[in-house]
Write a protein that holds these residues in place. Structure first.
Motif, PDB file in Angstrom:
ATOM      1  N   MET A  46      70.406  73.412  80.635  1.00 21.30           N
ATOM      2  CA  MET A  46      70.117  74.263  79.513  1.00 21.30           C
ATOM      3  C   MET A  46      68.659  74.687  79.485  1.00 21.30           C
ATOM      4  SD  MET A  46      72.018  74.373  76.313  1.00 21.30           S
ATOM      5  CE  MET A  46      73.350  73.501  75.634  1.00 21.30           C
ATOM      6  N   GLY A  47      67.761  73.867  79.985  1.00 16.88           N
ATOM      7  CA  GLY A  47      66.350  74.181  79.945  1.00 16.88           C
ATOM      8  C   GLY A  47      65.875  74.998  81.125  1.00 16.88           C
ATOM      9  N   GLU A  48      66.794  75.555  81.900  1.00 16.20           N
ATOM     10  CA  GLU A  48      66.411  76.331  83.069  1.00 16.20           C
ATOM     11  C   GLU A  48      65.837  77.679  82.650  1.00 16.20           C
ATOM     12  OE1 GLU A  48      69.674  76.746  85.687  1.00 16.20           O
ATOM     13  OE2 GLU A  48      70.155  74.623  85.666  1.00 16.20           O
ATOM     14  N   THR A  49      64.860  78.167  83.437  1.00 14.39           N
ATOM     15  CA  THR A  49      64.305  79.486  83.172  1.00 14.39           C
ATOM     16  C   THR A  49      65.225  80.537  83.781  1.00 14.39           C
ATOM     17  OG1 THR A  49      62.975  79.380  85.189  1.00 14.39           O
ATOM     18  CG2 THR A  49      61.942  78.631  83.157  1.00 14.39           C
ATOM     19  N   PRO A  50      65.388  81.666  83.099  1.00 11.08           N
ATOM     20  CA  PRO A  50      66.268  82.704  83.640  1.00 11.08           C
ATOM     21  C   PRO A  50      65.652  83.349  84.884  1.00 11.08           C
ATOM     22  CG  PRO A  50      65.203  83.473  81.655  1.00 11.08           C
ATOM     23  CD  PRO A  50      64.839  82.025  81.818  1.00 11.08           C
ATOM     24  N   ASN A  51      66.503  83.903  85.702  1.00 15.21           N
ATOM     25  CA  ASN A  51      66.062  84.585  86.899  1.00 15.21           C
ATOM     26  C   ASN A  51      65.174  85.771  86.514  1.00 15.21           C
ATOM     27  OD1 ASN A  51      65.798  85.553  89.460  1.00 15.21           O
ATOM     28  ND2 ASN A  51      67.981  85.926  89.785  1.00 15.21           N
ATOM     29  N   LEU A  52      64.123  86.013  87.291  1.00 14.32           N
ATOM     30  CA  LEU A  52      63.180  87.085  86.986  1.00 14.32           C
ATOM     31  C   LEU A  52      63.868  88.443  87.014  1.00 14.32           C
ATOM     32  CD1 LEU A  52      60.283  88.002  86.449  1.00 14.32           C
ATOM     33  CD2 LEU A  52      59.931  88.033  88.920  1.00 14.32           C
ATOM     34  N   VAL A  53      64.726  88.672  87.983  1.00  7.83           N
ATOM     35  CA  VAL A  53      65.405  89.966  88.099  1.00  7.83           C
ATOM     36  C   VAL A  53      66.318  90.195  86.904  1.00  7.83           C
ATOM     37  CG1 VAL A  53      67.002  91.309  89.508  1.00  7.83           C
ATOM     38  CG2 VAL A  53      65.269  89.897  90.613  1.00  7.83           C
ATOM     39  N   ILE A  54      67.010  89.161  86.476  1.00  2.00           N
ATOM     40  CA  ILE A  54      67.915  89.298  85.333  1.00  2.00           C
ATOM     41  C   ILE A  54      67.129  89.616  84.067  1.00  2.00           C
ATOM     42  CG2 ILE A  54      69.525  88.047  83.843  1.00  2.00           C
ATOM     43  CD1 ILE A  54      70.477  86.577  86.353  1.00  2.00           C
ATOM     44  N   SER A  55      66.006  88.944  83.865  1.00  2.00           N
ATOM     45  CA  SER A  55      65.227  89.214  82.654  1.00  2.00           C
ATOM     46  C   SER A  55      64.620  90.615  82.687  1.00  2.00           C
ATOM     47  CB  SER A  55      64.135  88.156  82.471  1.00  2.00           C
ATOM     48  OG  SER A  55      63.223  88.184  83.528  1.00  2.00           O
ATOM     49  N   ILE A  56      64.207  91.091  83.866  1.00  2.00           N
ATOM     50  CA  ILE A  56      63.662  92.444  83.969  1.00  2.00           C
ATOM     51  C   ILE A  56      64.748  93.474  83.661  1.00  2.00           C
ATOM     52  CG2 ILE A  56      62.797  94.161  85.614  1.00  2.00           C
ATOM     53  CD1 ILE A  56      61.122  91.952  86.861  1.00  2.00           C
ATOM     54  N   VAL A  57      65.938  93.284  84.213  1.00  2.00           N
ATOM     55  CA  VAL A  57      67.043  94.222  83.962  1.00  2.00           C
ATOM     56  C   VAL A  57      67.416  94.224  82.487  1.00  2.00           C
ATOM     57  CG1 VAL A  57      69.488  94.645  84.431  1.00  2.00           C
ATOM     58  CG2 VAL A  57      67.938  94.162  86.309  1.00  2.00           C
ATOM     59  N   LEU A  58      67.435  93.063  81.862  1.00  2.75           N
ATOM     60  CA  LEU A  58      67.767  93.000  80.438  1.00  2.75           C
ATOM     61  C   LEU A  58      66.710  93.691  79.584  1.00  2.75           C
ATOM     62  CD1 LEU A  58      69.221  89.392  80.110  1.00  2.75           C
ATOM     63  CD2 LEU A  58      70.444  91.568  80.032  1.00  2.75           C
ATOM     64  N   TYR A  59      65.431  93.529  79.939  1.00  2.00           N
ATOM     65  CA  TYR A  59      64.383  94.240  79.217  1.00  2.00           C
ATOM     66  C   TYR A  59      64.540  95.752  79.370  1.00  2.00           C
ATOM     67  CZ  TYR A  59      61.320  90.482  77.641  1.00  2.00           C
ATOM     68  OH  TYR A  59      60.797  89.421  76.973  1.00  2.00           O
ATOM     69  N   ILE A  60      64.829  96.212  80.586  1.00  2.00           N
ATOM     70  CA  ILE A  60      64.996  97.653  80.825  1.00  2.00           C
ATOM     71  C   ILE A  60      66.164  98.197  80.014  1.00  2.00           C
ATOM     72  CG2 ILE A  60      65.634  99.374  82.572  1.00  2.00           C
ATOM     73  CD1 ILE A  60      64.017  97.696  84.586  1.00  2.00           C
ATOM     74  N   ILE A  61      67.289  97.502  80.031  1.00  2.00           N
ATOM     75  CA  ILE A  61      68.462  97.960  79.280  1.00  2.00           C
ATOM     76  C   ILE A  61      68.162  97.981  77.780  1.00  2.00           C
ATOM     77  CG2 ILE A  61      70.825  97.331  78.629  1.00  2.00           C
ATOM     78  CD1 ILE A  61      71.191  96.367  81.519  1.00  2.00           C
ATOM     79  N   GLY A  62      67.477  96.957  77.299  1.00  2.00           N
ATOM     80  CA  GLY A  62      67.142  96.914  75.874  1.00  2.00           C
ATOM     81  C   GLY A  62      66.230  98.045  75.456  1.00  2.00           C
ATOM     82  N   ILE A  63      65.214  98.321  76.261  1.00  2.00           N
ATOM     83  CA  ILE A  63      64.281  99.399  75.927  1.00  2.00           C
ATOM     84  C   ILE A  63      64.980 100.748  75.990  1.00  2.00           C
ATOM     85  CG2 ILE A  63      62.181 100.575  76.697  1.00  2.00           C
ATOM     86  CD1 ILE A  63      61.175  97.791  77.595  1.00  2.00           C
ATOM     87  N   MET A  64      65.852 100.937  76.995  1.00  2.00           N
ATOM     88  CA  MET A  64      66.576 102.202  77.099  1.00  2.00           C
ATOM     89  C   MET A  64      67.521 102.404  75.915  1.00  2.00           C
ATOM     90  SD  MET A  64      67.371 102.462  81.143  1.00  2.00           S
ATOM     91  CE  MET A  64      67.499 104.217  81.367  1.00  2.00           C
ATOM     92  N   LEU A  65      68.150 101.326  75.453  1.00  2.00           N
ATOM     93  CA  LEU A  65      69.034 101.443  74.290  1.00  2.00           C
ATOM     94  C   LEU A  65      68.260 101.822  73.033  1.00  2.00           C
ATOM     95  CD1 LEU A  65      71.487  98.450  74.789  1.00  2.00           C
ATOM     96  CD2 LEU A  65      72.034 100.884  74.889  1.00  2.00           C
ATOM     97  N   VAL A  66      67.090 101.229  72.855  1.00  2.00           N
ATOM     98  CA  VAL A  66      66.277 101.557  71.681  1.00  2.00           C
ATOM     99  C   VAL A  66      65.805 103.007  71.747  1.00  2.00           C
ATOM    100  CG1 VAL A  66      64.093 101.050  70.532  1.00  2.00           C
ATOM    101  CG2 VAL A  66      65.576  99.186  71.239  1.00  2.00           C
ATOM    102  N   LEU A  67      65.324 103.446  72.911  1.00  2.00           N
ATOM    103  CA  LEU A  67      64.873 104.831  73.048  1.00  2.00           C
ATOM    104  C   LEU A  67      66.018 105.817  72.831  1.00  2.00           C
ATOM    105  CD1 LEU A  67      62.423 104.623  76.084  1.00  2.00           C
ATOM    106  CD2 LEU A  67      61.856 104.998  73.692  1.00  2.00           C
ATOM    107  N   THR A  68      67.195 105.484  73.331  1.00  2.00           N
ATOM    108  CA  THR A  68      68.353 106.349  73.133  1.00  2.00           C
ATOM    109  C   THR A  68      68.726 106.438  71.657  1.00  2.00           C
ATOM    110  OG1 THR A  68      69.178 105.743  75.310  1.00  2.00           O
ATOM    111  CG2 THR A  68      70.749 106.735  73.801  1.00  2.00           C
ATOM    112  N   ALA A  69      68.673 105.309  70.962  1.00  2.00           N
ATOM    113  CA  ALA A  69      68.984 105.310  69.535  1.00  2.00           C
ATOM    114  C   ALA A  69      67.979 106.152  68.751  1.00  2.00           C
ATOM    115  CB  ALA A  69      69.006 103.882  69.006  1.00  2.00           C
ATOM    116  N   VAL A  70      66.711 106.064  69.117  1.00  2.00           N
ATOM    117  CA  VAL A  70      65.682 106.862  68.432  1.00  2.00           C
ATOM    118  C   VAL A  70      65.910 108.347  68.688  1.00  2.00           C
ATOM    119  CG1 VAL A  70      63.210 107.399  68.425  1.00  2.00           C
ATOM    120  CG2 VAL A  70      63.965 105.028  68.375  1.00  2.00           C
TER     121      VAL A  70
END
Length: 65
Positions: A1-25
């Motif tokens: 449970m205390g493992e750090t997430p993979n760097l690529v996965i966290s980068i992709v999730l950040y990109i998707i989140g930012i794109m969703l927010v920009l699209t909503a705006v």
């Protein structure tokens, strides 16, 4: 449970989140009539901006752990 997430996965999730927010705006601004036309270069600029912010956010979050 205390493992750090993979760097690529966290980068992709950040990109998707930012794109969703920009699209909503953008949808909100078009719905309110503030933004009637949006040129293609502005859309590409927003996509590139979200990719860059996602990469920086993912790297920042992985270094903080």
């Amino acid at each position: 449970m205390g493992e750090t997430p993979n760097l690529v996965i966290s980068i992709v999730l950040y990109i998707i989140g930012i794109m969703l927010v920009l699209t909503a705006v953008l949808i909100l601004l078009k719905g309110l009539g503030v933004l009637t036309t949006l040129p293609n270069y502005a859309i590409w600029a927003l996509v590139l901006l979200s990719i860059g912010m996602g990469i920086l956010g993912g790297i920042r979050s992985s270094r903080g752990r």
